[in-house]
Design an enzyme around this catalytic site. Structure first.
Site, PDB file in Angstrom:
ATOM      1  N   LYS A 232       3.951 -66.589 -24.094  1.00 17.13           N
ATOM      2  CA  LYS A 232       5.190 -67.141 -24.670  1.00 17.13           C
ATOM      3  C   LYS A 232       6.450 -66.408 -24.208  1.00 17.13           C
ATOM      4  CE  LYS A 232       3.231 -69.153 -28.837  1.00 17.13           C
ATOM      5  NZ  LYS A 232       3.329 -69.282 -30.303  1.00 17.13           N
TER       6      LYS A 232
ATOM      7  N   ASP B 207       8.255 -72.970 -32.912  1.00 19.33           N
ATOM      8  CA  ASP B 207       7.414 -72.289 -33.911  1.00 19.33           C
ATOM      9  C   ASP B 207       8.174 -72.031 -35.213  1.00 19.33           C
ATOM     10  OD1 ASP B 207       5.047 -72.099 -32.438  1.00 19.33           O
ATOM     11  OD2 ASP B 207       5.688 -70.254 -31.440  1.00 19.33           O
TER      12      ASP B 207
END
Ligand code: ATR
Length: 282
Positions: A66, A102
């Protein structure tokens, strides 16, 4: 021609994203396919180049890529840049644009339980990547007080300092936070403590928790961690990690297709996958 979507991670075999997104593509009659790719760190750059060359319409990025993916993208959304992590990439006319869904996914899931976040006092437990996405996204709303509790207090202090949005947050050790739990309306557990197979562990004692609190855990295996079970016993409203998982996927799907998908359908799909493949403890 079918549009290509993907998720890059390592490991990736247990990802529930492919089945969840493929079910949505079929449901909305979109000619698209979402595939998982196991990509080792040293191959990430080539994998991203490859997806671009193949004209993939978009992809997700998961652990451990990420943050590492940032230099390989053409543009990065402001929130994702401040978090320093991307989980969703959109191919806009040949340009790869990175986003982080997220933290916003967590908030969208939370709002179904707690529609009014203004003036609430929240405690985020943990100071890793997941905590960072959630904390920055909540701080961006600028309507609630957020403190952080972490085993390593220094990491929580650094996270607060890194946040570009105004905040008056304080950092505590886990024991200090446990002693003050009655002060908080909202607890957000972001560490991996309590995840299968270590499902008897929990990050802090809950004996000071108020019975009006909302308690979230981002873990979804087991569906209800020891932490959530105890919070529930103390009268709190609890939310498991299924919400965040589904909503981060829904926000990615919306960026790729323009459709905000059927959340209930996504939850049913993920629960079916969990029942089939994981040791689900309800
Ligand atoms: P992620 O990216 O999934 O959030 P991470 O960056 O490895 O994962 O962060 C893990 C978080 O869980 C950290 O807050 C970590 O605390 P430290 O910063 O003190 O390491 C916390 N954590 C992991 N195992 C823990 C344990 N056994 N006890 C307390 N905290 C733990």
């Amino acid at each position: 021609m079918k549009k290509l979507f993907a998720v890059l991670g390592d490991p990736i075999a247990h990802s529930m994203s492919p089945a969840m997104h493929n079910d949505l593509f079929a449901h909305y009659r979109l000619e698209a396919e979402y595939l998982p790719f196991q990509v080792q760190k040293e191959n990430l750059k080539d994998a991203v180049k490859g997806l671009k060359a193949l004209g993939a319409a978009g992809f997700n990025v998961t652990v451990p890529h990420k943050s590492a993916i940032l230099p390989f993208l053409d543009e990065i959304d402001e929130l994702a840049l401040s978090i320093g992590a991307v989980n969703t990439v959109v191919n806009r006319s040949g340009k790869l644009v990175g986003y982080n869904t997220d933290g916003l996914g967590f908030i969208k899931g939370l709002e179904t339980f707690l529609p009014q976040l203004a003036n609430k006092k929240a405690l985020v437990i943990g100071a890793g990547g997941a905590a960072r996405a959630i904390y920055f996204s909540l701080a961006q709303l600028d309507c609630l007080t957020i403190d952080l509790a972490n085993r390593t207090v220094q990491k929580a202090e650094e996270l607060i300092r890194d946040c570009p949005f105004t905040n008056a947050s304080r950092a505590f050790s886990l024991d200090e936070a446990a002693a003050k739990l009655g002060d908080y309306d909202l607890l957000i557990q972001t560490t991996s403590i309590g995840m299968h197979p270590n499902s008897t562990e929990q990050p802090l004692r809950l004996d000071r928790l108020g019975n009006k609190a909302v308690v979230c855990d981002i873990i979804y295996n087991p569906l209800y961690t020891q932490f959530l079970q105890q919070a529930k016993q103390r009268g709190a409203t609890v939310q498991n990690g299924l919400e965040m998982f589904v909503y981060q996927g829904a926000l990615a799907f919306e960026k790729w297709t323009g459709i905000f998908p059927d959340i209930q359908r996504m939850k049913t799909n993920v629960l079916q996958q969990l029942r089939r493949t994981l040791n689900v403890n309800r």
